[in-house]
Design a protein around this motif. Structure first.
Motif, short mmCIF file in Angstrom:
data_model
loop_
_atom_site.label_atom_id
_atom_site.label_comp_id
_atom_site.label_asym_id
_atom_site.label_seq_id
_atom_site.Cartn_x
_atom_site.Cartn_y
_atom_site.Cartn_z
N GLU A 1 55.14 66.83 -44.10
CA GLU A 1 54.95 66.05 -42.87
C GLU A 1 53.55 66.20 -42.30
N LYS A 2 52.88 67.33 -42.56
CA LYS A 2 51.50 67.53 -42.08
C LYS A 2 50.51 66.63 -42.79
N TYR A 3 50.87 66.16 -43.98
CA TYR A 3 49.91 65.45 -44.83
C TYR A 3 50.17 63.95 -44.93
N ALA A 4 51.34 63.49 -44.54
CA ALA A 4 51.67 62.06 -44.63
C ALA A 4 50.66 61.25 -43.82
N GLY A 5 50.15 60.19 -44.43
CA GLY A 5 49.17 59.33 -43.79
C GLY A 5 47.72 59.73 -44.04
N LYS A 6 47.49 60.86 -44.68
CA LYS A 6 46.12 61.33 -44.96
C LYS A 6 45.59 60.66 -46.22
N THR A 7 44.28 60.44 -46.25
CA THR A 7 43.65 59.82 -47.41
C THR A 7 43.16 60.89 -48.38
N VAL A 8 43.21 60.55 -49.68
CA VAL A 8 42.91 61.52 -50.73
C VAL A 8 42.04 60.90 -51.81
N LYS A 9 41.13 61.72 -52.32
CA LYS A 9 40.38 61.41 -53.54
C LYS A 9 40.63 62.60 -54.47
N ILE A 10 41.13 62.32 -55.67
CA ILE A 10 41.48 63.41 -56.58
C ILE A 10 41.17 63.01 -58.01
N ASN A 11 40.62 63.93 -58.78
CA ASN A 11 40.32 63.70 -60.18
C ASN A 11 41.19 64.62 -61.01
N GLY A 12 41.87 64.06 -62.00
CA GLY A 12 42.71 64.87 -62.86
C GLY A 12 43.25 64.07 -64.02
N GLN A 13 44.17 64.67 -64.75
CA GLN A 13 44.78 64.01 -65.90
C GLN A 13 45.94 63.14 -65.41
N PHE A 14 45.90 61.87 -65.79
CA PHE A 14 46.97 60.95 -65.44
C PHE A 14 48.08 61.07 -66.48
N LEU A 15 49.30 61.27 -66.00
CA LEU A 15 50.45 61.34 -66.90
C LEU A 15 51.49 60.34 -66.43
N SER A 16 52.10 59.66 -67.38
CA SER A 16 53.14 58.68 -67.09
C SER A 16 54.25 58.85 -68.11
#
Length: 141
Positions: free
Chosen positions: A56-71
């Motif tokens: 709940e502290k983080y909902a609505g926050k914007t993020v930039k993240i670099n990592g391995q995409f997995l699907s």
């Protein structure tokens, strides 16, 4: 001692000039609440752990993240994640990814296993029976 004071004053003036110039740079205008590309794995994994404990502290926050995409398909449903790895490759940390409205896999997302930088907003979403904090992806590169 007087020289030290003058040097310290000059250093402060130079630092202020650098920060003022950076703030006028249009490329620096894109600000994120959490930019994981500027911190190391151990700090990032600590913040991500806190996100899972107190979403709940983080909902609505914007993020930039670099990592391995997995699907992958789990229980008949396609799920996506961005994963950060430590130096030994043993301890992953990451976020659930949800493509924004109109984005489809595989056409609008990277191939599973590739590394990419994702930009988006954290939202509480119901993926299974429970709500989870997810990064809703606006774009990636």
């Amino acid at each position: 001692m007087k020289r030290f004071g003058i040097c310290l004053l000059l250093a402060c003036v130079c630092a202020a000039a650098v920060f003022a110039a950076r703030d006028k740079n249009p490329a620096a205008a894109a600000k994120f609440d959490y930019d994981f590309t500027k911190i190391n794995y151990y700090v990032a994994s600590g913040v991500i752990f806190d996100m899972m404990v107190s979403p709940e502290k983080y909902a609505g926050k914007t993020v930039k993240i670099n990592g391995q995409f997995l699907s992958d398909v789990i229980d008949g449903r396609r799920v996506h994640a961005v994963v950060l790895w430590d130096m030994t490759g043993c301890c992953p940390s990451g976020l659930n990814l949800v493509p924004r409205e109109g984005m489809r896999y595989p056409a609008d997302l990277p191939a599973s296993g590739n590394y990419a930088t994702f930009f988006g907003t954290l939202r509480m979403l119901k993926l299974t029976d429970d709500e989870a904090l997810c990064l809703v992806v606006d774009k990636w590169e």
